[in-house]
Design an enzyme around this catalytic site. Sequence first.
Site, PDB file in Angstrom:
ATOM      1  N   SER A 170      78.003  -8.713  15.493  1.00 17.56           N
ATOM      2  CA  SER A 170      78.633  -7.409  15.281  1.00 17.56           C
ATOM      3  C   SER A 170      80.147  -7.554  15.204  1.00 17.56           C
ATOM      4  O   SER A 170      80.799  -6.944  14.348  1.00 17.56           O
ATOM      5  CB  SER A 170      78.289  -6.445  16.425  1.00 17.56           C
ATOM      6  OG  SER A 170      76.903  -6.223  16.475  1.00 17.56           O
ATOM      7  N   PHE A 219      86.449  -0.178  13.087  1.00 21.43           N
ATOM      8  CA  PHE A 219      86.175   0.721  11.975  1.00 21.43           C
ATOM      9  C   PHE A 219      85.750   2.071  12.534  1.00 21.43           C
ATOM     10  O   PHE A 219      84.745   2.141  13.256  1.00 21.43           O
ATOM     11  CB  PHE A 219      85.049   0.095  11.146  1.00 21.43           C
ATOM     12  CG  PHE A 219      84.524   0.893   9.983  1.00 21.43           C
ATOM     13  CD1 PHE A 219      85.102   0.785   8.728  1.00 21.43           C
ATOM     14  CD2 PHE A 219      83.392   1.699  10.127  1.00 21.43           C
ATOM     15  CE1 PHE A 219      84.572   1.468   7.635  1.00 21.43           C
ATOM     16  CE2 PHE A 219      82.867   2.391   9.038  1.00 21.43           C
ATOM     17  CZ  PHE A 219      83.454   2.272   7.789  1.00 21.43           C
ATOM     18  N   GLY A 225      77.092  11.591  13.349  1.00 18.57           N
ATOM     19  CA  GLY A 225      76.621  10.209  13.255  1.00 18.57           C
ATOM     20  C   GLY A 225      75.999   9.954  11.895  1.00 18.57           C
ATOM     21  O   GLY A 225      76.617   9.387  11.001  1.00 18.57           O
ATOM     22  N   SER A 226      74.759  10.453  11.728  1.00 23.98           N
ATOM     23  CA  SER A 226      74.084  10.271  10.442  1.00 23.98           C
ATOM     24  C   SER A 226      74.724  11.125   9.351  1.00 23.98           C
ATOM     25  O   SER A 226      74.483  10.900   8.167  1.00 23.98           O
ATOM     26  CB  SER A 226      72.601  10.641  10.574  1.00 23.98           C
ATOM     27  OG  SER A 226      71.950   9.727  11.423  1.00 23.98           O
ATOM     28  N   ARG A 251      75.716  -3.835   6.088  1.00 22.98           N
ATOM     29  CA  ARG A 251      74.248  -3.746   6.218  1.00 22.98           C
ATOM     30  C   ARG A 251      73.575  -4.974   5.601  1.00 22.98           C
ATOM     31  O   ARG A 251      72.528  -5.417   6.067  1.00 22.98           O
ATOM     32  CB  ARG A 251      73.740  -2.470   5.536  1.00 22.98           C
ATOM     33  CG  ARG A 251      74.096  -1.222   6.297  1.00 22.98           C
ATOM     34  CD  ARG A 251      73.922   0.017   5.453  1.00 22.98           C
ATOM     35  NE  ARG A 251      74.283   1.206   6.211  1.00 22.98           N
ATOM     36  CZ  ARG A 251      74.371   2.419   5.666  1.00 22.98           C
ATOM     37  NH1 ARG A 251      74.140   2.591   4.378  1.00 22.98           N
ATOM     38  NH2 ARG A 251      74.702   3.449   6.414  1.00 22.98           N
ATOM     39  N   ARG A 304      53.123 -23.653  28.213  1.00 18.76           N
ATOM     40  CA  ARG A 304      52.604 -22.859  29.330  1.00 18.76           C
ATOM     41  C   ARG A 304      51.083 -23.038  29.457  1.00 18.76           C
ATOM     42  O   ARG A 304      50.352 -22.764  28.503  1.00 18.76           O
ATOM     43  CB  ARG A 304      52.956 -21.390  29.073  1.00 18.76           C
ATOM     44  CG  ARG A 304      52.294 -20.404  29.990  1.00 18.76           C
ATOM     45  CD  ARG A 304      52.925 -20.391  31.343  1.00 18.76           C
ATOM     46  NE  ARG A 304      52.386 -19.323  32.174  1.00 18.76           N
ATOM     47  CZ  ARG A 304      52.518 -19.271  33.490  1.00 18.76           C
ATOM     48  NH1 ARG A 304      53.173 -20.231  34.122  1.00 18.76           N
ATOM     49  NH2 ARG A 304      52.010 -18.277  34.168  1.00 18.76           N
ATOM     50  N   GLU A 324      74.787   1.497  11.834  1.00 16.95           N
ATOM     51  CA  GLU A 324      74.913   1.228  10.385  1.00 16.95           C
ATOM     52  C   GLU A 324      73.773   1.889   9.612  1.00 16.95           C
ATOM     53  O   GLU A 324      73.155   1.290   8.732  1.00 16.95           O
ATOM     54  CB  GLU A 324      74.895  -0.278  10.110  1.00 16.95           C
ATOM     55  CG  GLU A 324      75.975  -1.025  10.837  1.00 16.95           C
ATOM     56  CD  GLU A 324      77.206  -1.193   9.989  1.00 16.95           C
ATOM     57  OE1 GLU A 324      77.232  -0.714   8.840  1.00 16.95           O
ATOM     58  OE2 GLU A 324      78.167  -1.810  10.497  1.00 16.95           O
ATOM     59  N   THR A 375      70.622   4.807  10.678  1.00 17.74           N
ATOM     60  CA  THR A 375      69.454   4.673  11.552  1.00 17.74           C
ATOM     61  C   THR A 375      68.241   4.236  10.722  1.00 17.74           C
ATOM     62  O   THR A 375      68.227   4.344   9.492  1.00 17.74           O
ATOM     63  CB  THR A 375      69.110   6.007  12.251  1.00 17.74           C
ATOM     64  OG1 THR A 375      68.663   6.922  11.234  1.00 17.74           O
ATOM     65  CG2 THR A 375      70.313   6.597  12.974  1.00 17.74           C
TER      66      THR A 375
END
Lengths: 402, 245
Positions: A108, A146, A154-155, A261, A286, A381, A383
Site C-alpha cells: 500500500s 492521496f 467514500g464510494s 487498482r 503436520r 480503492e 469496494t
Amino acid sequence: MTSIGKKQKSLKSDTFEGVDFYQLDELFTEEQKLIRESIRSFVKKEISPYIESWAQESYFPSSIVKIMGDQGIFGPQIPKNYGGGGLDYTAYGLMMQELERGDSGMRSTASVQGSLVMYPIYAFGSEEQKSSLLPRLASGEILGCFGLTEPNHGSNPSGMTTNFKDMGDHYLLNGAKMWISNAPQADLAVVWAKNEEGRIHGLLVERGMEGFSTPETHNKWSLRASCTGELVFDEVKVPKKNLLPGKSGLGAPLMCLDSARFGISWGAVGAAMDCYETAKNYALERIQFGKSIASFQLTQKKLSEMLTEITKSQLLNWRLGKLMEEGKATTAQISMAKRNNVAMALQVAREARQILGGMGITGEYSIMRHMMNLESVVTYEGTHDIHLLILGQEITGISAFS
Amino acid sequence: MKILVCITHVPDTTSRIQFTDNNTKFDKTGVQFVIGPYDDYALARAVELRDQTGGKLTVLNVGEAETDPTLRKALAIGADEAIRINAYPKDSYFVAQQIARVAQEGAYDLILMGRESSDYNGGMVHGMVGEMMGLPSISPVMRLDIEGNTAKLSREIEGGKEELEVSLPLVAGCQEPIAEWKIPNMRGIMSARSKPLTVKEADAYDVHASIVSYALPPAKGAVKLFDKDQMEELVKLLKNEANVL
C-alpha cells in the site's frame, strides 16, 4: 540487524519460491523475471524478518521509505528522466505482487507513492511540479499521500465537500479527508477538492502549511504495518502554483485509481501465493491420525482449489498487463481483476488458515496477517460491491449507483 | 583497476534435482538458474572495490546462450561489461583454460570467483587459472582490501585464519563474509539493458573428464533416539547399520 534495526528480527527464514502451475514464466521477459526476483530478494531481506513484529506492534517503519526508494520501488512506470523506473506495466505488477507477498501494508505504501502521488503529478502536473517533486518521491526522500475519500463520501467521491476558494494570490482550502494511507508521515498530499464552481481539482498540500494536520487513525486490525490517518484542512493557504493544471473533474483522480487498482490485482495474488505456500508446507509436515494432513482428501481439496484460483488470477493479471501496455485496458476490465483477485486472496487466506488450525491464528505464520490486511484491500480503492456495479454498468449500459 | 569476476550459472540451491536419459543428464525442467552463491559474493566485493578505486569491472561466464540472463543480472548488480565464452563448461580444466585466455588478453589486476561452484563443487578453477597464468591464487578468501598495488586478504585455514599481503595481479576464490550479496535495483536492471555483453568463441582444448552417470544421495533416514542406558545398542548400530565406526 540490518538497516531497520528497531524491531525484533524473526529467526524464521523466508523460503518463498513462487507459484507457477501454468508455466506463466514463459510469458514474461528475462528482465521482468529479474525484476520479480529482485523484489522477492528485497522482501526476504528487508521485510519478512521484521514484518510480524511491525504488524503486532502496529509500527510503521518510516526508514523503509528510503530503502524502497533506493530499490526503485516507487513509480517504476514513471519515465526515467523524472526519477522513475521507465518500466512496463507487467514489471510494475510483478513488483506489487512480490511486495504484497510480504505484506499488503508495505505494498500500500508503494502503491500510494507510485500510483496515487507520482502518477497524478506526472500526468497532470506542471513541468516545475514534475521536475521538483518526482525525483524526490522516487528516491523516497519524501513520502506522499492521496486525499480523495471523505468521512461522508467514500464510494461516492463526486459528492465531496472539501473545497477551495480563489483568494487572488492563493487558494483557501477547507475540509477533511479520511482513511488516507501514509497520511501521518507524509510530507506531501495530493488533495482533490472542489473549486467555487464545484469542479474537482488536484492540489499539492505540503506538511507545515498552516491549518493542515494529519491525525493518525489508531486501533486498526488491518494494515497494521502501514500508517493511516486523516487530512484536515482548516483555512489552509495553498499557493496557486500548487494546483495540478493538467486535468480537472472526477476523471482525474479516477485515472490514478486505475493505475493503483492494477497494482492491487497483482498484489492480492502475491498475498494468496504466500498463504497457499504456507498452508501446503504446513500440511505436508503436520501429522494427525499417524499421517500428514496433506494425505486427507479435504486438505487436498482446499489446496487444489487454492492453486486453481491463484492460477486463474495470474492469467487475468498477465492479460491485463498486456492491455495496459497497449493502452487498451478499460476501467471495467481493471475492476474485474481487482475485485476477483482480492476476493480470491481473501478466500485463499481463510482456507489456508483452516489448514493451519490454531497455528494459523498466531504471528508465527503470515496467514492471519494477510487475511486481516485483505479485509481492507477488499473495500479500499473501490469496494468489492462498487466494482461489481462498474461491471454491471459495462454490461447493461445502466449505472446502478448514480 | 581492472577487475574480472568469473561467475557460474547454477541451479538455485532450493531446486529439486532430477536426472534423465538413464541418469546421464541433468533434468533442467522447472529449474531456476542463478549466479553461483560464492561467485555472487565475489561479484559484490568487486562492485565495492570498483566503486572505491574506479576502473572497470568485467564479468565472465563460460556457457551457452542460456546463461545470458545470469550475466545480465551481474550487469544489473553493477558490472560494467560482460563476456560469455560460448561453450558448454565441460570440466574444470576446460573452463580454467578459457578463463586464463580471456584474463591474459585483458590484463586484469584482480581475477575473482567463488571458492567453488554450487553445482559440481569442484573448487579447482581458481587454482588452475593461477597456475596457467603464473599468478598467485588464494582461496577461500573472506576479506579483500586493496591498497595501491597490494591486496590485503584473510583466508580460512585449518583451525584458524591467515592474513596475507599479496602484490597484484592475483586470482582469488571468495566466500562470505567478503561482502553482502547485492540485490539489483530497478536503475541497475534498466542500465544493464545497454551494457555490452560480448560473446567469444571458445578455443579448442582437450577435455579431461566426462560424466558417466549421476546418482542422488540416499534419502535421509528417520532419526533414532536412544536412552542413556542403551549405549551398547547405539554402538552396535553405528558399527553395523551406519558403518561409521
